[in-house]
Enzyme design. Structure first.
Site, short mmCIF file in Angstrom:
data_model
loop_
_atom_site.label_atom_id
_atom_site.label_comp_id
_atom_site.label_asym_id
_atom_site.label_seq_id
_atom_site.Cartn_x
_atom_site.Cartn_y
_atom_site.Cartn_z
N SER A 123 -30.61 58.75 -50.79
CA SER A 123 -30.39 57.91 -49.62
C SER A 123 -30.94 58.63 -48.40
O SER A 123 -31.02 59.87 -48.39
CB SER A 123 -28.88 57.68 -49.45
OG SER A 123 -28.59 57.12 -48.19
N TYR A 136 -20.20 61.05 -49.14
CA TYR A 136 -21.43 60.34 -49.51
C TYR A 136 -22.65 61.14 -49.05
O TYR A 136 -23.57 61.39 -49.84
CB TYR A 136 -21.46 58.93 -48.91
CG TYR A 136 -22.64 58.14 -49.37
CD1 TYR A 136 -22.62 57.47 -50.58
CD2 TYR A 136 -23.81 58.07 -48.60
CE1 TYR A 136 -23.72 56.75 -51.03
CE2 TYR A 136 -24.91 57.36 -49.04
CZ TYR A 136 -24.85 56.70 -50.25
OH TYR A 136 -25.95 55.99 -50.69
#
Length: 158
Positions: A123, A136
């Protein structure tokens, strides 16, 4: 010959779309997800090495080998960086960071046999931190580092 592909997180949006897109390009695809779905998605919790080993072995057998592994499974529960990590943070790190490591290790013999490839879905948040997403962001930054280590250690596996 069509490519033989294994993808984790196969039922969700990105995973499902990837499976469909690969099939339209002639690939043979087996997915892994928490629950089995049809003949092409095997039940597997990437947090459980025994489940991973069994599911990867079954997928490789069904495919007749493995050319591409796509580590796509991921979760993103919010937490505060100012508080101690709870079960939700540990789950994010286990699924997003350790899950790909487990699946890759289980798939490595088949990938070495075929000179295959590993695709780890990270990401932009691997390099940009935002509030309420420490686990995350950490997991995706760690996944990028794991990808670099794998590339350096494994000749023939890109």
């Amino acid at each position: 010959m069509s490519k033989r592909v294994l993808i984790t997180g196969a039922v969700g949006g990105i995973g499902g779309a990837t499976m469909e897109g690969l099939r339209t390009r002639g690939c043979r695809v087996i997915g892994l997800d928490l629950e089995a779905s049809g003949d092409d998605v095997l039940a597997c919790d990437v947090r459980d090495q025994h489940a991973v080993d069994a599911a990867v072995a079954e997928a490789v057998e069904r495919l007749g080998g493995l050319d591409v592994l796509i580590n796509n499974a991921g979760v993103g529960d919010p937490q505060s960086a100012a508080k101690a990590p709870g079960e939700d943070a540990l789950r994010v790190i286990d699924v997003n960071l350790l899950g790909p490591w487990r699946v890759t290790a289980a798939a490595m013999p088949a990938l070495r046999d075929s000179g295959g490839r590993v695709v780890n879905v990270a990401s932009g948040l691997a390099y940009l931190a935002i509030p309420l997403a420490p686990a995350y962001c950490m997991s995706k930054r760690g996944l990028a580092a794991y990808s670099d280590s794998l590339r350096l250690e494994c000749d023939g596996i890109d």
